[in-house]
Design an enzyme around this catalytic site. Structure first.
Site, PDB file in Angstrom:
ATOM      1  N   CYS A   1      -9.998  28.898  31.944  1.00  0.00           N
ATOM      2  CA  CYS A   1     -10.991  28.563  32.974  1.00  0.00           C
ATOM      3  C   CYS A   1     -11.379  29.761  33.838  1.00  0.00           C
ATOM      4  CB  CYS A   1     -10.493  27.425  33.859  1.00  0.00           C
ATOM      5  SG  CYS A   1      -9.037  27.847  34.805  1.00  0.00           S
TER       6      CYS A   1
ATOM      7  N   HIS B   1     -14.274  36.081  45.321  1.00  0.00           N
ATOM      8  CA  HIS B   1     -14.682  34.686  45.356  1.00  0.00           C
ATOM      9  C   HIS B   1     -16.108  34.498  45.863  1.00  0.00           C
ATOM     10  CE1 HIS B   1     -10.532  33.710  44.321  1.00  0.00           C
ATOM     11  NE2 HIS B   1     -11.104  32.664  43.774  1.00  0.00           N
TER      12      HIS B   1
HETATM   13  C1  PEP Z   1      -8.572  32.413  37.831  1.00  0.00           C
HETATM   14  O1  PEP Z   1      -7.807  33.048  38.541  1.00  0.00           O
HETATM   15  O2  PEP Z   1      -8.946  32.774  36.705  1.00  0.00           O
HETATM   16  C2  PEP Z   1      -9.117  31.131  38.315  1.00  0.00           C
HETATM   17  C3  PEP Z   1      -9.832  30.356  37.527  1.00  0.00           C
HETATM   18  O3  PEP Z   1      -8.900  30.803  39.616  1.00  0.00           O
HETATM   19  P1  PEP Z   1      -9.660  31.506  40.846  1.00  0.00           P
HETATM   20  O4  PEP Z   1     -10.731  32.384  40.293  1.00  0.00           O
HETATM   21  O5  PEP Z   1     -10.193  30.419  41.703  1.00  0.00           O
HETATM   22  O6  PEP Z   1      -8.569  32.270  41.500  1.00  0.00           O
END
Ligand code: PEP
Ligand code: MG
Length: 755
Positions: free
Chosen positions: A682, A369
């Site tokens: 996404c 992240h």
């Molecule tokens: C994903 O897991 O692809 C997502 C969009 O959520 P995050 O990256 O915030 O876990």
């Protein structure tokens, strides 16, 4: 109070004199001569010498009291040569009562050191490197006691920090001295976030500035250190008992190691001893940290390296506890390139966005992240740069090359000029993307694609108009929680969501409820300890177990969207029941608001993220319950391939452009089409042109990309003819290779798709 009472021993006055001498206006050589004279006097030594490391690696005698003056700038020793070289090589002090009798003794006639038997040398450490050596010598065959060994290490630290900070020697004089690495270097790492930037290094784990090295009141300082150590241990105990931070914090095993180290007598004693020599508690932590780093820097054994990391983490935690009673804002340059071993997303968000130009990490992984936040901030991020921190000093000029995945340390002017011209090309390209801003994303064969963006930070809202997206396909609500020191209250959550909706205007926004866990830590949230946070009580699981938290958020969302459309989705749904329960909470909140006569959204759409592979085999049950779904490929693939997205050892082991991943996506798309369920993607891959091309060929028509990906993906869309591409993709799905990236690239090129 620490055992044994407080001791006021220590070279405190000496340290002060050294600092004063350093800060004086006399020429550098004169100041160094003064320094060796006062050290010799204070330590009752007949000789005191300072050796500094030249760029060649040799240790040169820079100043001496007691040896022959002619030897200054003449005597040079290679690392490992003689006792001085040995001190530098081992990064440890050496104390001998009869130095000439030692096998490592290297006799240099020009120094006239024959009559001196007793020898005490300490390395001048900066980060994990010895930049010089400080030596005292006596005629008599005396033994230096433990206190003296401690003292010389502290003096060496003060010298090292002052020399390296440029206080002692000017930039010209430092040119050929390895007080800090100063030659241009290029390090190859991995690309985590696209972009190109240069600026000045800000070390996340910054050394203590020279003016904060010396304690005003050593006794009070010892008490401070003691209290901080108690606080540190209490924090770790709390985490071990399943108290704070456990959800996404370090594993039990790591915590136990921390606990063991926090109790480690050697570590505690080193810290206390360092404070007793006159250092501030922070400087003591820094000194001991440098000594550890230098000692283990060359270790190849992964176990030892891991333990070194544990000690460093512990030192950082202790510094944070200490900072609690002296909070100080760090001054950042306007063009900061942040340098760290690794970072959590919350750490990164603590830095002021407008000053951050780039991020360089020694470790990390592209799917973590912190990397996602870097992409959201649109700053380049390069990770896995081996040896990075020891090769840089605070304030060094550095290039973060988020095109090639490299870092250029202290680049030469021609290098800088080349990068500046590449930056111009980039901004021209960005201008081209900006020109496409209002162009609808339609493929050559007339397929309309909805191109949205991912958001979560205030800066995303500022950029929304510039990005040219049609709305926000994923609003990561947890970012607000991560930048806050406490759980955001109902009104501040409502205010943010209202602002998001106001900024978006007529553009749709899909809010994702709190996704905490994995590498997203909320230090103020009391949660259970977990061995395996990525597979633990993440996201909606936490929300369902603690419905108060989730309901509060839903209430904020419903209030903010009163009279407009609200789209909300739940992350990490693994079973149909989880979605049912989450949706029930929305109903409960709507009923609650209705009872109070509050206005509700005109239109409410509730969706699920598809991130857990289990759902692939239960879409027939799930889809009828949802108003829409969104595929979170970052998590979906980490779970499909059983490869922790934050673990650099495994995060890159598979390619999302592989038949199993693409088939899973094809299946989701087909099921959604069959049931008429709107579906978007996404995950980060929706923002990469080649990967987005693959998604289009699979039939997806709604993509939500990180801000920086919208332009390049739109350009790809405008150049693509999907009819022919779909036939090519159908063949690739049947491939037996682990990756079809090459084939897909060839296909895109053959069809003139701009990727
Ligand atoms: C994903 O897991 O692809 C997502 C969009 O959520 P995050 O990256 O915030 O876990
Ligand atoms: Mg996810």
């Amino acid at each position: 109070m620490p055992g044994g009472g407080l001791t006021t021993r220590g070279p405190r006055n000496l340290l002060r004199q050294i600092r004063e001498a350093m800060a004086g206006a006399a020429p550098a050589q004169e100041r160094l001569d003064t320094v060796v004279r006062i050290i010799a006097q204070s330590m009752v030594a007949e000789v005191c010498s300072i050796y500094l490391r030249r760029a060649s690696g040799e240790l040169e005698l820079f100043a001496t009291q007691g040896l022959k003056p002619e030897a200054v700038h003449k005597t040079r020793l290679r690392p490992g040569e003689g006792l001085v070289g040995e001190v530098a090589r081992s990064a440890q002090p050496i104390s001998l009562s009869d130095a000439p009798a030692h096998p490592s003794f290297a006799y240099r006639p020009e120094t006239g050191e024959d009559p001196y038997h007793a020898f005490l040398g300490a390395p001048l450490l900066r980060g994990g490197r010895a930049i010089g050596v400080l030596v005292v010598q006596n005629r008599s065959e005396r033994r230096y006691d433990e206190d003296e060994v401690e003292d010389i290490q502290t003096i060496a630290m003060v010298l090292a920090e002052t020399v390296a900070s440029g206080e002692l020697l000017g930039q010209e004089e430092l040119r050929d001295i390895e007080v800090a690495p100063h030659r241009p270097e290029r390090l190859k790492g991995q690309l985590f976030a696209e972009g190109l930037a240069f600026g000045h290094v800000v070390l996340h784990e910054a050394p203590v500035p020279p003016e904060n090295l010396l304690a005003e009141d050593p006794q009070a300082e010892e008490v401070r250190l003691h209290e901080a150590l108690v606080g540190l241990k209490a924090n770790i105990d709390k985490m071990l008992e399943g108290g704070q931070g456990g959800l996404a914090g370090p594993s039990f095993e790591v915590l136990e190691t921390y606990r063991m180290f926090a109790d480690d007598r050697g570590w505690n004693r080193s810290l206390v001893e360092a404070v007793r020599t006159g250092l501030t508690a922070e400087a003591a932590v820094d000194r001991v940290r440098n000594e550890h780093r230098a000692r283990f820097a060359k270790a190849r054994d992964p176990y030892i390296k891991e333990r070194l990391h544990d000690f460093e983490d512990l030192a950082n935690r202790l510094l944070r506890v200490l900072a609690g009673d002296r909070p100080g804002e760090r001054e950042l340059p306007d063009d900061a390139i942040l340098v760290a071993r690794n970072l959590g997303p919350a750490d990164l968000l603590e830095y002021p966005r407008h000053k951050l130009r780039g991020l360089l990490l020694e470790e990390g992984s592209a799917a973590s992240h912190a990397a996602i936040v870097a992409r959201a901030l649109q700053i380049p991020c390069v990770g896995r740069l081996m040896g990075l921190r020891d090769r840089l000093s605070e304030g060094d000029l550095v290039i973060a090359d988020g095109e090639t995945g490299e870092a250029y340390l202290r680049p030469r002017p021609d290098m800088l000029a080349a990068v500046e011209s590449r930056m111009q090309v980039r901004s021209q390209r960005e201008a081209e993307f900006a020109a496409l801003r209002d162009t609808p994303a339609v493929t050559l064969d007339g397929q309309r694609i909805t191109l949205l963006t991912n958001a979560g930070l205030a800066v995303d809202l500022e950029n929304l108009d510039a990005v040219g997206a049609e709305g926000i396909g994923l609003f990561r609500t947890e970012f607000q929680f991560m930048v806050s020191d406490e759980l955001p209250r109902l009104d501040s959550q409502t205010a943010l969501y209202r602002r998001v909706l106001d900024t978006a205007g007529r553009r749709p926004v899909t809010f994702r409820t709190l996704d905490i866990g994995g590498d997203k830590v909320l230090p103020y949230l009391e949660t259970e300890r977990e061995e395996n946070p990525a597979l633990g009580r993440r996201a909606v699981r936490l929300g369902l177990d603690r419905p108060g938290l989730l309901r509060l958020q839903l209430r904020a969302l419903l209030t903010a969207a009163a009279g407009r459309e609200l789209r909300v989705m739940f992350p990490m749904i693994a079973t149909v029941d989880e979605f049912r329960h989450a949706r029930e909470l929305v109903d409960v909140e709507c009923a609650w608001a209705r009872r109070r006569g509050r206005a509700l959204p005109d239109l409410l759409r509730v969706g699920a993220m598809i991130e857990c592979p289990s759902l692939l085999w239960h879409l027939d049950a799930l889809l009828p319950l949802t108003d829409f779904v969104s595929v979170g490929t970052n998590d979906l693939f980490q779970y499909m391939f059983a490869a922790d997205r934050t673990n650099p050892l495994v995060a890159d082991r598979y390619d999302p452009l592989s038949p199993p991943a693409l088939r899973a996506l094809a299946e989701i798309q087909r099921r959604c089409a069959d049931t008429g369920t709107p579906v978007s993607v996404c995950g980060e891959l929706a923002g990469r042109p080649l990967e987005a091309f693959a998604l289009l060929t699979l039939g997806f028509t709604r993509l939500s990309a990180p801000a920086g990906g919208v332009g390049p993906v739109k350009r790809m869309i405008l150049s693509a003819d999907l009819g022919a591409a779909r036939r090519g993709m159908a063949n690739l799905l049947g491939s037996s290779s682990a990756s079809v990236r090459g084939e897909l690239e060839s296909l895109a090129r053959k069809l003139n798709v701009t990727i």
